[in-house]
Design a protein around this motif. Sequence first.
Motif, short mmCIF file in Angstrom:
data_model
loop_
_atom_site.label_atom_id
_atom_site.label_comp_id
_atom_site.label_asym_id
_atom_site.label_seq_id
_atom_site.Cartn_x
_atom_site.Cartn_y
_atom_site.Cartn_z
N THR A 78 0.54 -0.87 0.18
CA THR A 78 -0.19 -0.52 -0.23
C THR A 78 1.01 1.20 0.01
N LEU A 79 0.84 2.10 -0.83
CA LEU A 79 1.45 3.24 -1.38
C LEU A 79 1.04 4.88 -0.73
N GLN A 80 1.83 5.29 -0.76
CA GLN A 80 1.99 6.32 -0.90
C GLN A 80 2.94 7.08 -1.72
N GLU A 132 15.55 0.52 -4.78
CA GLU A 132 14.79 0.77 -4.72
C GLU A 132 14.34 2.16 -4.88
N VAL A 133 12.69 1.94 -4.79
CA VAL A 133 11.88 2.26 -6.23
C VAL A 133 11.22 3.99 -5.69
N ASP A 134 10.48 4.87 -6.60
CA ASP A 134 10.39 6.05 -5.93
C ASP A 134 8.53 6.09 -6.42
N ALA A 142 0.17 8.23 -12.49
CA ALA A 142 -0.62 6.65 -12.17
C ALA A 142 -1.35 7.35 -10.92
N PRO A 143 -2.43 6.99 -11.01
CA PRO A 143 -3.99 7.88 -9.93
C PRO A 143 -3.70 6.62 -9.15
N PRO A 144 -5.17 7.07 -8.28
CA PRO A 144 -5.08 5.90 -7.35
C PRO A 144 -5.32 4.60 -7.79
N ILE A 162 1.31 -7.26 -6.10
CA ILE A 162 -0.07 -6.08 -6.45
C ILE A 162 0.99 -5.16 -5.15
N VAL A 163 0.19 -3.88 -6.23
CA VAL A 163 0.14 -2.84 -5.50
C VAL A 163 -1.07 -1.67 -5.68
N ARG A 164 -1.06 -1.35 -4.34
CA ARG A 164 -2.05 -0.28 -4.27
C ARG A 164 -1.25 1.73 -4.19
N ILE A 165 -1.86 2.09 -5.03
CA ILE A 165 -1.38 3.92 -4.48
C ILE A 165 -2.27 4.35 -3.56
N LEU A 166 -2.07 4.87 -3.07
CA LEU A 166 -3.49 5.66 -2.34
C LEU A 166 -4.03 6.81 -2.44
N PRO A 167 -5.16 7.58 -2.21
CA PRO A 167 -5.54 9.04 -3.29
C PRO A 167 -4.97 9.68 -1.88
#
Length: 170
Positions: A78-80, A132-134, A142-144, A162-167
């Motif tokens: 879960t990524l910010q 290390e990835v930004d 990269a929309p949420p 599988i990853v999730r980018i948060l709003p």
Amino acid sequence: WCDLYDPAINAWRRVADMGQFREYHAVTLLVPDGRVITTGGTYIKFQYGPTSADVEAWQPPYLFRGIRPQITSLSATTLQRGQSVDLGIFPATRVTSVVLMGFAAPTHWIDGGVPRYAELAFRQSDFPLRVEVDVPRDPVTAPPGYYLLFVLVDDIPSVAEIVRILPAGS
């Protein structure tokens, strides 16, 4: 007919055809192991509803050009925005790119997923092999939503995580 597009030379090349022609009501998805699956579709043009209930899996030829890298660890799924994420990679080799592919969510003929392909900035250390990835700060890049995160070595992809980018502000 099935064709594979090569953006480096802006050309298509013929690859193995599917077992059957599919049109209306068909669903085609990229899955985490790098295969492309397709299901459904009608046998007859403009026939109501799907008449095919089978699934075909296509394995792109680049999956078999050499040893596939493996993501052995991932510090977060879960990524910010703006966050850095650490990946463990095996075997010890030079990573050439890290890619986010938007996860598809088709229904009927509409895809409600995140239609994105984004190459990510990354840094690699030699021992132990870490990457290390930004996570992109820009919500247009990269929309949420949910993504497949691939590590590539010479254009050979790993199995995705599988990853999730948060709003923003979550």
